[in-house]
Design an enzyme around this catalytic site. Structure first.
Site, PDB file in Angstrom:
ATOM      1  N   SER A  40       0.835  -1.204   0.000  1.00 19.43           N
ATOM      2  CA  SER A  40       0.000   0.000   0.000  1.00 19.43           C
ATOM      3  C   SER A  40       0.867   1.251   0.000  1.00 19.43           C
ATOM      4  CB  SER A  40      -0.955   0.009   1.204  1.00 19.43           C
ATOM      5  OG  SER A  40      -0.231  -0.142   2.412  1.00 19.43           O
ATOM      6  N   ASN A  41       2.110   1.144   0.476  1.00 21.78           N
ATOM      7  CA  ASN A  41       2.992   2.322   0.464  1.00 21.78           C
ATOM      8  C   ASN A  41       4.415   1.951   0.050  1.00 21.78           C
ATOM      9  OD1 ASN A  41       3.267   5.132   0.801  1.00 21.78           O
ATOM     10  ND2 ASN A  41       4.247   4.844   2.786  1.00 21.78           N
ATOM     11  N   ASP A  64      -2.057  -8.655   3.492  1.00 16.12           N
ATOM     12  CA  ASP A  64      -2.489  -7.603   4.410  1.00 16.12           C
ATOM     13  C   ASP A  64      -2.486  -8.205   5.818  1.00 16.12           C
ATOM     14  OD1 ASP A  64      -3.985  -5.797   5.900  1.00 16.12           O
ATOM     15  OD2 ASP A  64      -5.450  -5.430   4.307  1.00 16.12           O
ATOM     16  N   LYS A  90       1.165   5.799   8.245  1.00 19.29           N
ATOM     17  CA  LYS A  90       1.977   6.674   9.100  1.00 19.29           C
ATOM     18  C   LYS A  90       1.783   8.174   8.895  1.00 19.29           C
ATOM     19  CE  LYS A  90       5.955   6.803   6.039  1.00 19.29           C
ATOM     20  NZ  LYS A  90       7.392   6.879   5.903  1.00 19.29           N
ATOM     21  N   SER A 130       6.598   5.202  18.265  1.00 17.30           N
ATOM     22  CA  SER A 130       7.040   6.529  17.816  1.00 17.30           C
ATOM     23  C   SER A 130       7.172   7.463  19.006  1.00 17.30           C
ATOM     24  CB  SER A 130       5.984   7.079  16.853  1.00 17.30           C
ATOM     25  OG  SER A 130       6.181   8.448  16.648  1.00 17.30           O
ATOM     26  N   TYR A 153      -3.216   8.966  14.327  1.00 17.87           N
ATOM     27  CA  TYR A 153      -2.004   8.168  14.102  1.00 17.87           C
ATOM     28  C   TYR A 153      -1.297   7.895  15.439  1.00 17.87           C
ATOM     29  CZ  TYR A 153       2.897   7.131  13.199  1.00 17.87           C
ATOM     30  OH  TYR A 153       4.150   6.561  13.244  1.00 17.87           O
ATOM     31  N   LYS A 157      -0.497   4.267  17.796  1.00 17.43           N
ATOM     32  CA  LYS A 157       0.772   3.781  18.368  1.00 17.43           C
ATOM     33  C   LYS A 157       0.616   3.540  19.870  1.00 17.43           C
ATOM     34  CE  LYS A 157       3.071   3.549  14.648  1.00 17.43           C
ATOM     35  NZ  LYS A 157       3.379   2.235  14.112  1.00 17.43           N
ATOM     36  N   TYR A 181      10.716   5.516  17.859  1.00 10.68           N
ATOM     37  CA  TYR A 181      11.642   6.197  16.949  1.00 10.68           C
ATOM     38  C   TYR A 181      11.477   7.695  17.079  1.00 10.68           C
ATOM     39  CZ  TYR A 181      10.747   1.817  14.298  1.00 10.68           C
ATOM     40  OH  TYR A 181      10.540   0.529  13.895  1.00 10.68           O
ATOM     41  N   LEU A 204       9.907  16.824   6.919  1.00 10.36           N
ATOM     42  CA  LEU A 204      10.864  17.846   6.480  1.00 10.36           C
ATOM     43  C   LEU A 204      11.886  17.343   5.457  1.00 10.36           C
ATOM     44  CD1 LEU A 204      11.929  20.744   6.802  1.00 10.36           C
ATOM     45  CD2 LEU A 204      13.393  19.890   8.642  1.00 10.36           C
TER      46      LEU A 204
HETATM   47  P1  NAD Z   1       6.527   2.930   5.194  1.00  9.01           P
HETATM   48  O1  NAD Z   1       5.164   3.369   4.799  1.00  9.01           O
HETATM   49  O2  NAD Z   1       7.641   3.193   4.271  1.00  9.01           O
HETATM   50  O3  NAD Z   1       6.497   1.349   5.514  1.00  9.01           O
HETATM   51  C1  NAD Z   1       5.370   0.708   6.026  1.00  9.01           C
HETATM   52  C2  NAD Z   1       5.079  -0.505   5.135  1.00  9.01           C
HETATM   53  O4  NAD Z   1       3.935  -1.183   5.665  1.00  9.01           O
HETATM   54  C3  NAD Z   1       4.745  -0.110   3.692  1.00  9.01           C
HETATM   55  O5  NAD Z   1       5.588  -0.859   2.809  1.00  9.01           O
HETATM   56  C4  NAD Z   1       3.283  -0.489   3.517  1.00  9.01           C
HETATM   57  O6  NAD Z   1       2.994  -0.927   2.203  1.00  9.01           O
HETATM   58  C5  NAD Z   1       3.116  -1.588   4.554  1.00  9.01           C
HETATM   59  N1  NAD Z   1       1.770  -1.754   5.097  1.00  9.01           N
HETATM   60  C6  NAD Z   1       0.919  -0.794   5.569  1.00  9.01           C
HETATM   61  N2  NAD Z   1      -0.222  -1.367   5.995  1.00  9.01           N
HETATM   62  C7  NAD Z   1      -0.097  -2.712   5.795  1.00  9.01           C
HETATM   63  C8  NAD Z   1      -0.939  -3.828   6.026  1.00  9.01           C
HETATM   64  N3  NAD Z   1      -2.162  -3.694   6.536  1.00  9.01           N
HETATM   65  N4  NAD Z   1      -0.485  -5.062   5.715  1.00  9.01           N
HETATM   66  C9  NAD Z   1       0.753  -5.219   5.173  1.00  9.01           C
HETATM   67  N5  NAD Z   1       1.584  -4.200   4.925  1.00  9.01           N
HETATM   68  C10 NAD Z   1       1.168  -2.955   5.236  1.00  9.01           C
HETATM   69  O7  NAD Z   1       6.816   3.539   6.631  1.00  9.01           O
HETATM   70  P2  NAD Z   1       8.160   3.561   7.480  1.00  9.01           P
HETATM   71  O8  NAD Z   1       8.621   4.965   7.556  1.00  9.01           O
HETATM   72  O9  NAD Z   1       9.093   2.512   7.040  1.00  9.01           O
HETATM   73  O10 NAD Z   1       7.576   3.209   8.918  1.00  9.01           O
HETATM   74  C11 NAD Z   1       7.550   1.889   9.413  1.00  9.01           C
HETATM   75  C12 NAD Z   1       6.845   1.891  10.760  1.00  9.01           C
HETATM   76  O11 NAD Z   1       7.515   2.783  11.639  1.00  9.01           O
HETATM   77  C13 NAD Z   1       5.389   2.354  10.710  1.00  9.01           C
HETATM   78  O12 NAD Z   1       4.639   1.564  11.599  1.00  9.01           O
HETATM   79  C14 NAD Z   1       5.466   3.785  11.193  1.00  9.01           C
HETATM   80  O13 NAD Z   1       4.265   4.214  11.790  1.00  9.01           O
HETATM   81  C15 NAD Z   1       6.594   3.698  12.201  1.00  9.01           C
HETATM   82  N6  NAD Z   1       7.272   4.995  12.418  1.00  9.01           N
HETATM   83  C16 NAD Z   1       7.784   5.668  11.339  1.00  9.01           C
HETATM   84  C17 NAD Z   1       8.393   6.897  11.536  1.00  9.01           C
HETATM   85  C18 NAD Z   1       8.943   7.673  10.365  1.00  9.01           C
HETATM   86  O14 NAD Z   1       9.177   8.869  10.520  1.00  9.01           O
HETATM   87  N7  NAD Z   1       9.191   7.081   9.215  1.00  9.01           N
HETATM   88  C19 NAD Z   1       8.492   7.436  12.831  1.00  9.01           C
HETATM   89  C20 NAD Z   1       7.973   6.713  13.903  1.00  9.01           C
HETATM   90  C21 NAD Z   1       7.367   5.471  13.680  1.00  9.01           C
HETATM   91  C1  UD1 Z   2       5.908  14.364  12.385  1.00  9.64           C
HETATM   92  C2  UD1 Z   2       4.600  13.943  13.003  1.00  9.64           C
HETATM   93  C3  UD1 Z   2       4.880  12.873  14.055  1.00  9.64           C
HETATM   94  C4  UD1 Z   2       5.655  11.701  13.432  1.00  9.64           C
HETATM   95  C5  UD1 Z   2       6.950  12.255  12.812  1.00  9.64           C
HETATM   96  C6  UD1 Z   2       7.775  11.199  12.141  1.00  9.64           C
HETATM   97  C7  UD1 Z   2       3.132  15.917  12.884  1.00  9.64           C
HETATM   98  C8  UD1 Z   2       2.441  16.996  13.675  1.00  9.64           C
HETATM   99  N1  UD1 Z   2       3.948  15.091  13.597  1.00  9.64           N
HETATM  100  O1  UD1 Z   2       6.692  14.896  13.401  1.00  9.64           O
HETATM  101  O2  UD1 Z   2       3.673  12.387  14.600  1.00  9.64           O
HETATM  102  O3  UD1 Z   2       5.972  10.734  14.422  1.00  9.64           O
HETATM  103  O4  UD1 Z   2       6.598  13.263  11.835  1.00  9.64           O
HETATM  104  O5  UD1 Z   2       7.089  10.662  11.040  1.00  9.64           O
HETATM  105  O6  UD1 Z   2       2.952  15.796  11.686  1.00  9.64           O
HETATM  106  N2  UD1 Z   2       8.701  21.299   8.920  1.00  9.64           N
HETATM  107  C9  UD1 Z   2       8.702  22.434   8.139  1.00  9.64           C
HETATM  108  N3  UD1 Z   2       8.253  22.352   6.851  1.00  9.64           N
HETATM  109  C10 UD1 Z   2       7.807  21.170   6.302  1.00  9.64           C
HETATM  110  C11 UD1 Z   2       7.820  20.007   7.116  1.00  9.64           C
HETATM  111  C12 UD1 Z   2       8.265  20.121   8.412  1.00  9.64           C
HETATM  112  O7  UD1 Z   2       9.089  23.517   8.595  1.00  9.64           O
HETATM  113  O8  UD1 Z   2       7.400  21.157   5.132  1.00  9.64           O
HETATM  114  C13 UD1 Z   2       9.232  21.374  10.304  1.00  9.64           C
HETATM  115  C14 UD1 Z   2       8.226  20.993  11.390  1.00  9.64           C
HETATM  116  O9  UD1 Z   2       7.498  22.102  11.819  1.00  9.64           O
HETATM  117  C15 UD1 Z   2       9.167  20.419  12.462  1.00  9.64           C
HETATM  118  C16 UD1 Z   2      10.324  19.806  11.666  1.00  9.64           C
HETATM  119  O10 UD1 Z   2      10.280  20.438  10.395  1.00  9.64           O
HETATM  120  O11 UD1 Z   2       9.676  21.449  13.253  1.00  9.64           O
HETATM  121  C17 UD1 Z   2      10.197  18.307  11.469  1.00  9.64           C
HETATM  122  O12 UD1 Z   2       8.924  18.019  10.923  1.00  9.64           O
HETATM  123  P1  UD1 Z   2       8.494  16.526  10.480  1.00  9.64           P
HETATM  124  O13 UD1 Z   2       9.534  15.957   9.597  1.00  9.64           O
HETATM  125  O14 UD1 Z   2       7.105  16.604   9.952  1.00  9.64           O
HETATM  126  O15 UD1 Z   2       8.540  15.693  11.839  1.00  9.64           O
HETATM  127  P2  UD1 Z   2       7.813  15.959  13.241  1.00  9.64           P
HETATM  128  O16 UD1 Z   2       7.173  17.279  13.288  1.00  9.64           O
HETATM  129  O17 UD1 Z   2       8.789  15.652  14.306  1.00  9.64           O
END
Ligand code: NAD
Ligand code: UD1
Length: 340
Positions: A40-41, A64, A90, A130, A153, A157, A181, A204
């Site tokens: 899906s992603n 899934d 996410k 997270s 979201y 978590k 994370y 960002l």
């Molecule tokens: P991502 O979207 O790249 O990876 C998630 C994967 O899960 C995708 O490949 C998607 O296709 C798959 N997926 C989603 N729903 C599914 C389902 N029902 N069955 C099977 N597959 C499914 O995201 P990521 O950045 O690699 O994040 C991985 C995990 O870490 C997530 O649970 C996310 O919430 C958590 N997380 C991510 C961040 C971040 O900033 N990237 C931060 C904190 C926590």
């Molecule tokens: C976001 C999510 C958080 C998630 C995390 C990692 C929100 C409110 N929070 O957090 O739940 O766990 O991502 O996936 O969405 N920024 C800009 N311009 C942009 C994007 C971001 O200025 O276009 C700034 C934000 O205000 C922040 C920093 O960059 O200060 C980081 O932003 P982002 O990457 O979205 O992460 P989080 O805010 O930490």
């Protein structure tokens, strides 16, 4: 014995598969990996890239996690010893618009996975949580602080964390690491895998990278009136390979974890939005036009980890600095301007 990686073709999952294979190669052993992802992603192109990096093949099953029968079949057909559970939606903004989709996929899907694991007597789990569960606590954030969430979201978590704590309390055979994370960025240094968001990025770093490569015109900086070094938001950015290695360490140390443990994976350092923009500019040699706009609803000024527990329990700490994180992000973005 195999490891099941749900969401293994995603951003963090794919880097973790590479690190698991790297460790096995270093040890001269084989690591059987089964990836379950519904795509899906993500895309199956990731599998070719993983193979290019590791020279190893993994088993891929398109399924899934919400599909009980499909998940049961995975466990019946493979000798799974432990699970790393990344699968989930996410995007914070999307979760406000589609809360049911988030609760169903992230919470119900995890309950179905856990039910199958319990039935198959597989009770070792590493879960993707997270730093969002810390709500508005003041940084540095440590694992004993009270938790809360401000969007669906984040609620998913937190709900899964509660489920995992209850499960571990009910049956002492479970060993669960709930990894919280901070902000994963960067990419594998081969430039072959990296973050590939659908549509306009919310976070960002992918946004800045797409401005640098010319896909987007201008970054919007959400607020410059926070009480921080330069007024812009401060976050704890962590290299995705360090994060992936944290999962490998968590898996290796699961036996030491009785019950369910929440553990931060962060660097303990904070970096502002403008520091990111300036470092990116310097490393990429590209102009990164930006405009200051009002704060984004729900954002905090400063978020960073106390990362001591991971060091203590998992013998892990992040080693890659901001320069490496941005250099690797740029290599991935410039060599794959349209993603996979
Ligand atoms: P991502 O979207 O790249 O990876 C998630 C994967 O899960 C995708 O490949 C998607 O296709 C798959 N997926 C989603 N729903 C599914 C389902 N029902 N069955 C099977 N597959 C499914 O995201 P990521 O950045 O690699 O994040 C991985 C995990 O870490 C997530 O649970 C996310 O919430 C958590 N997380 C991510 C961040 C971040 O900033 N990237 C931060 C904190 C926590
Ligand atoms: C976001 C999510 C958080 C998630 C995390 C990692 C929100 C409110 N929070 O957090 O739940 O766990 O991502 O996936 O969405 N920024 C800009 N311009 C942009 C994007 C971001 O200025 O276009 C700034 C934000 O205000 C922040 C920093 O960059 O200060 C980081 O932003 P982002 O990457 O979205 O992460 P989080 O805010 O930490």
């Amino acid at each position: 014995m195999s490891l099941l990686i749900t969401g293994g073709t995603g951003y963090i999952g794919s880097h973790t598969v590479v690190e698991l294979q790297a460790l096995a190669s270093k040890q001269g052993t084989e690591q059987d990996i089964v990836i379950v992802d519904d795509l899906s992603n993500s895309s199956t192109k990731v599998l070719d890239r993983i193979k290019q990096i590791t020279h190893k093949t993994v088993t891929f099953i398109k399924a899934d996690i919400c599909d009980y029968d499909a998940m049961k079949a995975v466990f019946e057909q493979h000798d799974i010893e432990a699970v790393i559970h990344f699968a989930g939606h996410k995007a914070v903004g999307e979760s406000n618009e589609k809360p049911l989709s988030y609760y169903y996929n992230n919470v119900s899907g995890t309950v179905i996975l856990l039910r199958v694991m319990a039935e198959q007597n597989v009770k070792k789990l590493v879960f993707s949580s997270s730093a969002t569960v810390y709500g508005d606590n003041v940084s540095p954030l440590n694992e004993t602080m009270p938790t809360s969430a401000t969007n669906p979201y984040g609620q998913t978590k937190l709900m899964v964390e509660h489920i995992l704590f209850d499960l571990a309390k009910s049956d002492s055979d479970w060993s669960i690491a709930c990894l919280r994370y901070f902000n994963p960025i960067g990419a594998h240094n081969s430039g072959l895998i990296g973050e590939n968001p659908n549509g306009i990025p919310n976070n960002l770093l992918p946004y800045v990278a797409q401005v640098a490569v010319g896909r987007l015109a201008q970054l919007q900086v959400f607020g410059d009136d926070y009480d921080t070094v330069d007024g812009t938001g401060v976050r704890d950015y962590i290299h995705v390979v360090d994060l992936a290695q944290g999962h490998v360490k968590a898996l290796q140390n699961l036996d030491k974890i009785s019950g369910c443990k929440a553990i931060n994976l962060g660097t303990g350092n904070g970096t502002s939005v403008l520091e990111i923009v300036n470092t990116f500019k310097e490393i990429s040699g590209q102009d990164i036009p930006y405009k200051i706009v009002p704060r984004r609803a729900g954002d905090l000024a400063t978020v960073y980890a106390n990362a001591d527990l991971a060091n203590e329990l998992l013998d892990w700490q992040a080693t890659r600095n901001l320069h490496t994180m941005i250099e690797d992000t740029w290599r991935w973005q410039s060599e794959n301007p349209q993603g996979f």
